[in-house]
Design a protein around this motif. Sequence first.
Motif, PDB file in Angstrom:
ATOM      1  N   GLY A 171      37.127  43.869  52.532  1.00 13.57           N
ATOM      2  CA  GLY A 171      37.172  42.812  51.531  1.00 13.57           C
ATOM      3  C   GLY A 171      36.332  41.614  51.948  1.00 13.57           C
ATOM      4  O   GLY A 171      36.275  40.622  51.257  1.00 13.57           O
ATOM      5  N   VAL A 224      31.828  43.412  49.585  1.00 10.42           N
ATOM      6  CA  VAL A 224      32.069  43.264  48.153  1.00 10.42           C
ATOM      7  C   VAL A 224      30.743  43.287  47.396  1.00 10.42           C
ATOM      8  O   VAL A 224      29.763  42.685  47.845  1.00 10.42           O
ATOM      9  CB  VAL A 224      32.828  41.940  47.904  1.00 10.42           C
ATOM     10  CG1 VAL A 224      32.810  41.555  46.447  1.00 10.42           C
ATOM     11  CG2 VAL A 224      34.258  42.071  48.415  1.00 10.42           C
ATOM     12  N   ALA A 230      36.279  46.268  44.300  1.00 13.21           N
ATOM     13  CA  ALA A 230      35.198  45.285  44.426  1.00 13.21           C
ATOM     14  C   ALA A 230      34.067  45.753  45.328  1.00 13.21           C
ATOM     15  O   ALA A 230      32.992  45.149  45.361  1.00 13.21           O
ATOM     16  CB  ALA A 230      35.760  43.962  44.949  1.00 13.21           C
ATOM     17  N   THR A 231      34.287  46.862  46.051  1.00 12.74           N
ATOM     18  CA  THR A 231      33.214  47.380  46.901  1.00 12.74           C
ATOM     19  C   THR A 231      32.400  48.472  46.205  1.00 12.74           C
ATOM     20  O   THR A 231      31.411  48.948  46.750  1.00 12.74           O
ATOM     21  CB  THR A 231      33.779  47.983  48.207  1.00 12.74           C
ATOM     22  OG1 THR A 231      34.501  49.180  47.895  1.00 12.74           O
ATOM     23  CG2 THR A 231      34.691  47.015  48.932  1.00 12.74           C
TER      24      THR A 231
END
Length: 412
Positions: A323, A328, A267-268
């Motif tokens: 996170g 993100v 997600a990064t």
Amino acid sequence: VRRIVVVGASLAGLRAAEELRGQGFDGELVVVGDEPHRPYDRPPLSKQVLAGTWDADHLPLAVAHEGGLDGLDVDWRLGTRATGLDLATRTITLADDDVGVELAFDGLVIATGASPRWLPGCRTDLAAVHTLRTLDDSLAIRAVLDTTPQRVVVVGGGFIGAEVAATCRSRGVDVTLVEMLPVPMGVAVGDEVGTLMADIHRDHGVDVRLGVGVERVDGSDRVERVRLTDGTVLSAALVVIGIGVVPNTAWLDGSGLTVDDGIVCDATGQATSGVFAAGDVARWPSRRYGRSLRIEHWDNAIAMGEHVAQRLLAGSGGSAGSGDDGDVYDPVPWFWSDQYDRKVQLAGVAAGADEMQVVEGSMDERRFVALYRQGDRLAAVLAMNRPRPVVTYRRQIQAGASWSDALATASG
Ligand code: FAD
Ligand code: NAI
């Protein structure tokens, strides 16, 4: 981190390089690109360049950094293809002039974009049959338009097909647009707006053929005819193929990176420790839309290039983030498309929406704002020749607005 290598010298790669310097990275920065040109902008290739109103000197991408492109202090390796990635030794292999040369990195940004699909079964040796991705492609198509009495067949009614058809009509050329699906651009904007786009093209004199494919493309040296799957034979002095793209990941085969219609990132934007991807080539899990996305538009290349540059520096030596929301990558995607005197903008993701409602203007006027619902959320906003509300609704999507909140905004 002493040396960061960026592979792909276009929009996402340049924005990553610029952000690395902007964030104070003062180590060695190498940008590898297989095109011979310094980074240039692609949107005008199907619009002003093809129309003949702009030349190549309008296209170089500007940088805000003091001293411009040279001020970035980048070691440019242009006209050079990356052919392999070895994660164990943290090196990439370069081909072309640097046959077999290995380049070590501490951090890597992969921004290799995508390449056009070739029409299955179509000969590759026929003159005047082109795809459109690069400056050289656009100039080659323009050269045909400049010299030959024209009948153009455009294969594919997506972004390339629709914009090329519009630009060719603005040059007074006869155009037939062939789209396999019943609606052009439907995947991106939904069937109702796609149907309207087909009408707009017809009203500008395009012969729009929907729900039909191409059986063969014929000619001796140059293209002369296109035979459709319904048996129709079209004469053609030029064929432009715009049937989608394939992410440029072949050079990563065997590297151990996960590739599934794009480089699979977390997600990064991180593919594996210290290796990030951005732009058309990158796939990531979108928290906002609850599915993995790979976006093939200009704004995403910029935003993701900048984001992964920040994550690379922040996470050097370890994970790209905790996170937390700031780590993100969760943008509200945005694109525009210019066709004739209509500018379409879409923020969010309309594909897979449950419902679309026009909330300002009307489709009959061809000047309107439409909202898309997914579940009970506002998923996307589309505006045709009404740019202002896009900002408002894009903010609402960013904030996770409900469908009823969005409708209340519309009626208030
Ligand atoms: P790319 O621009 O594809 O760049 C990737 C670069 O990496 C290329 O130079 C490629 O040659 C190079 N490369 C690939 N493999 C290697 C390798 N192994 N080694 C070294 N280099 C490599 N978007 C909009 O939102 N609005 C528009 O109006 C619009 N118009 C467009 C018009 C056209 C004609 C095209 C083609 C695209 C348009 N887009 C538009 C989309 C937008 O331009 C792309 O999303 C954007 O260019 C993606 O940037 P990128 O850097 O990820 O990839
Ligand atoms: P696309 O994915 O937008 O559209 C491809 C179209 O071709 C689809 O409608 C598909 O149904 C059709 N098709 C597929 N196979 C076919 C066949 N055999 N015969 C007939 N039709 C067929 O891809 P496109 O238009 O090639 O664009 C390529 C890339 O360029 C995309 O990444 C796009 O986002 C980008 N681009 C973006 C623009 C914008 O944002 N304004 C403008 C121009 C290009």
